[in-house]
Design a protein around this motif. Sequence first.
Motif, short mmCIF file in Angstrom:
data_model
loop_
_atom_site.label_atom_id
_atom_site.label_comp_id
_atom_site.label_asym_id
_atom_site.label_seq_id
_atom_site.Cartn_x
_atom_site.Cartn_y
_atom_site.Cartn_z
N ALA A 205 0.86 -1.18 0.00
CA ALA A 205 0.00 0.00 0.00
C ALA A 205 0.90 1.23 0.00
N GLU A 206 0.26 2.40 -0.11
CA GLU A 206 1.00 3.66 -0.06
C GLU A 206 0.57 4.45 1.17
N VAL A 284 8.01 17.18 7.48
CA VAL A 284 7.13 17.75 6.47
C VAL A 284 6.46 16.61 5.71
N PRO A 285 5.13 16.52 5.73
CA PRO A 285 4.44 15.34 5.16
C PRO A 285 4.24 15.46 3.65
N ASP A 286 5.36 15.49 2.91
CA ASP A 286 5.26 15.64 1.47
C ASP A 286 5.85 14.46 0.70
N LEU A 287 6.25 13.39 1.43
CA LEU A 287 6.82 12.21 0.78
C LEU A 287 5.89 11.02 0.97
N VAL A 288 5.72 10.26 -0.10
CA VAL A 288 4.88 9.06 -0.09
C VAL A 288 5.77 7.83 -0.17
N ALA A 289 5.46 6.84 0.66
CA ALA A 289 6.23 5.59 0.68
C ALA A 289 5.34 4.42 0.32
N GLU A 290 5.95 3.42 -0.27
CA GLU A 290 5.28 2.13 -0.47
C GLU A 290 5.61 1.26 0.72
N ARG A 312 7.88 6.65 -3.15
CA ARG A 312 7.11 6.74 -4.39
C ARG A 312 7.19 8.18 -4.90
N ASP A 313 8.25 8.47 -5.66
CA ASP A 313 8.44 9.82 -6.17
C ASP A 313 7.38 10.20 -7.19
N ASP A 314 6.66 9.19 -7.72
CA ASP A 314 5.64 9.46 -8.72
C ASP A 314 4.29 9.81 -8.10
#
Length: 320
Positions: A205-206, A284-290, A312-314
Motif C-alpha cells: 500500500a501507499e 514535512v508530510p510531502d513524501l509518499v512511501a510504499e 514513491r516519487d511518482d
Amino acid sequence: MHLSPPVEPMLARSVTALPSPGARPVLFEQKADGFRVLVFTGPKPYLQSRRGADLGPAFPEIVRAAAALGVEAVVDAELVVLHDNRLDFTALQHRARFRGARAERAGREQPAHLITFDVLEVTGTVLMDQPLHQRRGELENLFASLALAAPWALCPQTADAATARTWLDPAWGAAGVEGLMIKDSGSRYRPGERGWLKLRTRTTAEAIIGAVTGAVHAPRSLLFGRLDPAGRLRLIGRSTPLSRPAATELGAVLRPAGPEHPWYGRRFPAGWGTTEPLVFHPVVPDLVAEIDADTAVDLGTFRHPVRYLRLRDDMTPGDV
C-alpha cells in the motif's frame, strides 16, 4: 474433567513463506482475526484468554453455550465477532470491556462466535499426547455427534498446499482471515511451546511519511499517515526498524516540521495496548512511501508494524 484453568495454549512462530514439502505431512488452517481462547465446557464453564484471564463476564452468551454443550471438553478456539460480513476485531475489543447488563446487551446485538481448531480433553480423556490429526478427528466427531451450530464453528483445514495458498489472497484478509496456521499432522499439543507456524497475508500500500523516531537525519522508524475526507493527516501505522541503507536514503530527504504540523504536540502510544507515549519527531508530510503490511487493520489503522519498501516519487500526498 482432568484439565482445569489456566492451561497454557500451544503457540506459533511467524514465518514469511510456506515451508518446503518435507517428510512429515502438514495441515493448514485459516488464521482468524480474533482472541485466542480455551473453552472449558460442562457444568463449570470457563472462557480462558491466551494469558489465563477469565473472559466469561464479557461474553456471557459464550459461557452459556459452553454450559449447554452437554459434554465436558476443553477446546482451543479463536473468539470472533462478525460485522458487515467480516470479522471485526475492533468490535471484539469493545465487547471485552463490558460487564453485566452491558455485556448481555452487546451479546444480543453483536454476538461472538468460536472458530474451534483443536480439542485437549473430551469426556474425561486428555488428548494432548495424541497426534494432531487424531485430535482433529475427535473435534470433527464432537461437531457431528452434537450437531453443533452457532456460536460454534469448525475452523477450515486442509492438507493441500495449493488450497492453503488461496487462503492467502487479500480478499480473505479483507474478510478477517489474517493468514495461515501450519502444523505438523503428527504433533502432540505442547502447552506454551511455539511448535506451530504462522504465515500472515501481506499486501502493499501507499502512505505519507508524517514523522520519525530517532533523528530526522538518521531515522530509526517511520510513522505513516493518510489524508481523511477532510484533508487531515491521520496516523495509520508505524514501521519496523529501518535498514541502514533506507535510513541513509530517508535521512537525506526528510525535513523537520514545526508547530504547523498536524501531529505537533500530539501523543501516540509507544505500542499496541500500552499508554506509554512514543517519542517522535514530525517531518514535512510531502513524501509518499510504499509499504508492506499484513491485513490486520482496525478502523483504517494497521495493528502490526509495517515494512518500509521504497519512496514513491511518482505520487503526491493528495494521491493517498
